[in-house]
Design a protein around this motif. Sequence first.
Motif, PDB file in Angstrom:
ATOM      1  N   ASP A  17      21.540  -5.068  13.722  1.00 51.08           N
ATOM      2  CA  ASP A  17      22.556  -5.650  12.848  1.00 51.08           C
ATOM      3  C   ASP A  17      23.553  -6.403  13.727  1.00 51.08           C
ATOM      4  N   THR A  20      26.482  -4.845  15.579  1.00 53.77           N
ATOM      5  CA  THR A  20      26.240  -3.692  16.461  1.00 53.77           C
ATOM      6  C   THR A  20      26.853  -3.957  17.839  1.00 53.77           C
ATOM      7  N   PRO A  21      27.702  -3.058  18.313  1.00 55.55           N
ATOM      8  CA  PRO A  21      28.268  -3.262  19.648  1.00 55.55           C
ATOM      9  C   PRO A  21      27.183  -3.208  20.724  1.00 55.55           C
ATOM     10  N   TRP A  24      25.785   0.182  21.821  1.00 55.76           N
ATOM     11  CA  TRP A  24      24.739   0.889  21.066  1.00 55.76           C
ATOM     12  C   TRP A  24      23.401   0.171  21.149  1.00 55.76           C
ATOM     13  N   ASP A  28      20.740   2.728  22.157  1.00 48.62           N
ATOM     14  CA  ASP A  28      19.777   3.098  21.117  1.00 48.62           C
ATOM     15  C   ASP A  28      18.549   2.201  21.107  1.00 48.62           C
ATOM     16  N   HIS A  29      18.788   0.905  21.218  1.00 49.56           N
ATOM     17  CA  HIS A  29      17.671  -0.018  21.058  1.00 49.56           C
ATOM     18  C   HIS A  29      16.879  -0.159  22.348  1.00 49.56           C
TER      19      HIS A  29
ATOM     20  N   TYR B 239      19.106   9.067  14.085  1.00 48.06           N
ATOM     21  CA  TYR B 239      20.498   9.316  14.456  1.00 48.06           C
ATOM     22  C   TYR B 239      21.304   9.768  13.241  1.00 48.06           C
ATOM     23  N   PRO B 264      21.417  -0.925   5.515  1.00 46.37           N
ATOM     24  CA  PRO B 264      20.286  -1.069   6.438  1.00 46.37           C
ATOM     25  C   PRO B 264      20.082   0.165   7.306  1.00 46.37           C
ATOM     26  N   HIS B 306      19.309   3.889  13.469  1.00 47.50           N
ATOM     27  CA  HIS B 306      20.168   3.718  14.631  1.00 47.50           C
ATOM     28  C   HIS B 306      21.558   4.300  14.349  1.00 47.50           C
ATOM     29  N   TYR B 307      22.229   4.675  15.443  1.00 50.69           N
ATOM     30  CA  TYR B 307      23.535   5.332  15.261  1.00 50.69           C
ATOM     31  C   TYR B 307      24.540   4.418  14.580  1.00 50.69           C
ATOM     32  N   TRP B 308      24.587   3.160  14.971  1.00 45.00           N
ATOM     33  CA  TRP B 308      25.606   2.270  14.415  1.00 45.00           C
ATOM     34  C   TRP B 308      25.426   2.123  12.899  1.00 45.00           C
ATOM     35  N   GLN B 309      24.162   2.118  12.478  1.00 46.36           N
ATOM     36  CA  GLN B 309      23.886   2.037  11.038  1.00 46.36           C
ATOM     37  C   GLN B 309      24.381   3.305  10.336  1.00 46.36           C
ATOM     38  N   ARG B 311      26.724   5.272  11.293  1.00 45.43           N
ATOM     39  CA  ARG B 311      28.180   5.336  11.326  1.00 45.43           C
ATOM     40  C   ARG B 311      28.824   4.418  10.293  1.00 45.43           C
ATOM     41  N   LYS B 312      28.282   3.217  10.169  1.00 46.53           N
ATOM     42  CA  LYS B 312      28.819   2.290   9.164  1.00 46.53           C
ATOM     43  C   LYS B 312      28.590   2.830   7.760  1.00 46.53           C
TER      44      LYS B 312
END
Lengths: 152, 754
Positions: A17, A20-21, A24, A28-29, B239, B264, B306-309, B311-312
């Motif tokens: 996305d 995404t910072p 991460w 993660d990726h 995650y 997502p 994924h973690y960011w997903q 968290r959002k």
Amino acid sequence: MSVTLKINGQTHTVDADEDTPLLWVLRDHLGMTGTKYGCGIAQCGACTVHLDGAAARSCQIPVSALAGAEVTTIEGLSQNSDHPLQKVWVENNVPQCGYCQTGMIMAASALLKQVPHPTDAEIDMAVDNICRCGTYPRVRAAIHQAAEKLSS
Amino acid sequence: MGKLESVSRRSFLISTTVVGGGFAIGLQWTPSQAAGETAKDEPWAKAAAGSEFTPWISIAPDSTVTVRCAMPEIGNGVFTQSAMTVAEELHVDWSKIKVEYAPPLRNFLEKSVYTEAGGMMGYFSGRSTTAERIQLGLQLGAGARERLKAAAAAQWKVPVAEITTANSILTHTASGRTLKYGEVAAKAATVKLDKEPTPKPRSEWTLLGKATPSKLQNPAVVNGTAVYGMDIRLPGMVYAALRQAPAQGGSIKSLDASIARKMPGVLAVVTVDPKESAGFSDPKLQAPFGLEMCTAQNAVAVIATHYWQARKALDAVRIEWDDGAGAQWKTTETMNEAARALLDSKDLKVEKTEGDISSIDKQDKIIEGFYHTPYCDQAPMEPLNGTALVTPDSVEVWHPSQHSQQAFMVAAHETGLSPEKVVFHQTYVGGGFGRRVFGDDVRMVVAIARKYPGKPVHVIWSREESMRQGRYRAIVATNLRTGLDKTGYPVAVHGKYAIGSVGGTAGFHDTPYAFNKNFKVEGTKVPFNILSGAYRGPGYNSHAFITETFVDECAHAAGIDPLTYRLKLLEGYSDLGWVMCLKEAASKAGWGKSLPKGMGMGIAISNWAGNGKPQAGTTVATVATVEVSKAGKLKIHQLDVAFDTGGFLNRDAVVTEMVGGSIFGLNMALNENLTVRNGRVVEGNYDEYPMLRMGDTPTKINIHFGGLSGHERFCEPGEPPAGVAGPAVGNAIFAATGKRIRSMPFRLHDISWT
């Protein structure tokens, strides 16, 4: 979105996305876990990487902003863990728990590229990362020592 | 000795079955295929290659010696200490030694093989240097060495006595033959000795107390390959981001995850309810630290690719919370008042009473002070996290615990599975300071993973979640009162305290000062909803400050130098370490020298873990030299720290802990303060919870060794300095400005002067 990144000299394409910072995306990726999550708000510096050679806090950089940029992480700082900072870090038993130390080393290595012989004040300013264990006195001494090694 | 020998012998019996039967026992702690994948980065996940001499030591054909460590490495150097202790007797090539974690499952299956000698599988309070652990390590090293020698003697057909060992090599000098340890390890592991060897006496140690190796994990730390809990990566791993009831003890009133579920990467939105904890499969089972401190909290978690997903999406879940009983605590002030009001209660529980305190009121000079310390978060740099894979009949956990045995049992308790079905992988730990001891974090990880079975779920607390869902250093309110006699010294001391709610009064009730002969300590707990727990030097981190500030006030009221005053109060005390530490810190700091206006020195001393007994625990004295500008800006120029741990085993490890502990203590005293609104902790990150950085740290933190009494103990260096740095600075601020600080954090006090 699909993003192409240049990290440690290699090209990676990731599907992430766009907000995404970088932190991460790395962790993660790409599974590059040497860059650490500590606060997520650019306060602690555990996530420090080099962006086009300068220290940057990867938790604040959305992946969409990285087109054309050159990222260096702790995994790419040296070939064989033999950057002078890494060597003096081990020789001087600098880390305690160690979690913040890769960020410290990335901040310090960026500083030494710009200022080969930093003063205490310059170190304090450039390496303002948080360490809960209290390694600060050794971090500072190690940076001075690495500066000596780099110039000799 | 007798006990250790028997443990050792029994261990050898078990080890022979392991060696003889291949991995018949080993299979039970062989990690799953998933863990095998991570083993590439996680050297301790796989059973060590080579021949097992005891459950603690294996030697591989390439001569690598693997020592198992029952304690988590949280940065104090327990891996290195464990290796050093064994190496003292085993004469190894240091570059060939490695340490891995002892698995709690094996401990459970093999009748406490890792805990019978040396205690629990937790790290806190100097657990790598207790007499029992040192003796165990030496015995293991000596036992392995003698077996190697016996195997070599049999191969060469020479007397064992003619064989020497050094640098992982066996030598028969007369014939000039040598063997590497690895070349005879397999045979040596099966050798049965008539009698276990006796380790050499302390006076002959060549490594312990002399060598100062860099921590074994440092090479992995500096290149980023050291695997912390956060760094676990498993095939198929998903995650999770979680949010627990913001008023601790609260519950979910309503939940709308319809938007979040469509975002997502989102795989599931799950809830955790403490009522769903399954409980032990057998009521006779116990967790070493009990279960009271690790109950689940009501929570919502989003699980995503994924973690960011995750968290959002968590932010998009609409949750209405029932704050429960916590809602009554509208502000921190109301809580502080509630604690203070209890000091006047008639129902305080008497913790200690000695002699008679009625003489206080007969003195002309009464000194009374009210002291307060706030909630503090341990704030380790690695936020709370963990990974669990739950199936109907197994649970596998990867986690940065401070107590792997506790975490192992909590995982069993949460799932209701027999502990035999629990595999727990201890990772490196990004700081503990007491936060990761009781296992509330591992419980939440397992509780969430239970709701998404069959996949490894990596649960990450955001920094905000970590900080607002702490097990904090508790609020402490204390009133101390004394009367000074004609010579200026206390005739008796009366202390009353209220703690909200976990923690004791170490640093106060156990004081060796002379007033302890007429002494009353009484107190109570305050039942706040905010959860408290262990924080570097529990109880002591408040009470050393309170006691040492109070004693300083008495000295100044009497017009006596604070160092002289303390020395007088210690006259006749049988543990000379206290006096040695005071004199060492003071002389090295230049105590008594004249300083310009606005500068001052302060001193403080206390003891952690000794519980009032002489020649026990660690005593630390710190002198702070500070400067306060007229506008009230504080600069700490120097700390001089002297300590008595008895002796030391690794000089450099002691120095790093003394420095780190002092900085931790400074941060606690100067900065740390959590506030509460409507039962919810307000501060969530380092912008609101300031931390000392390099530029804020005193340029000189000098650690002096002249306070060491040379007593036979090797007590811990990590927690003790944290208690005295604060009061030393507070007392120095008084010396510089005349302003007395009776509460933390100091940054909230006006210390300007004219």
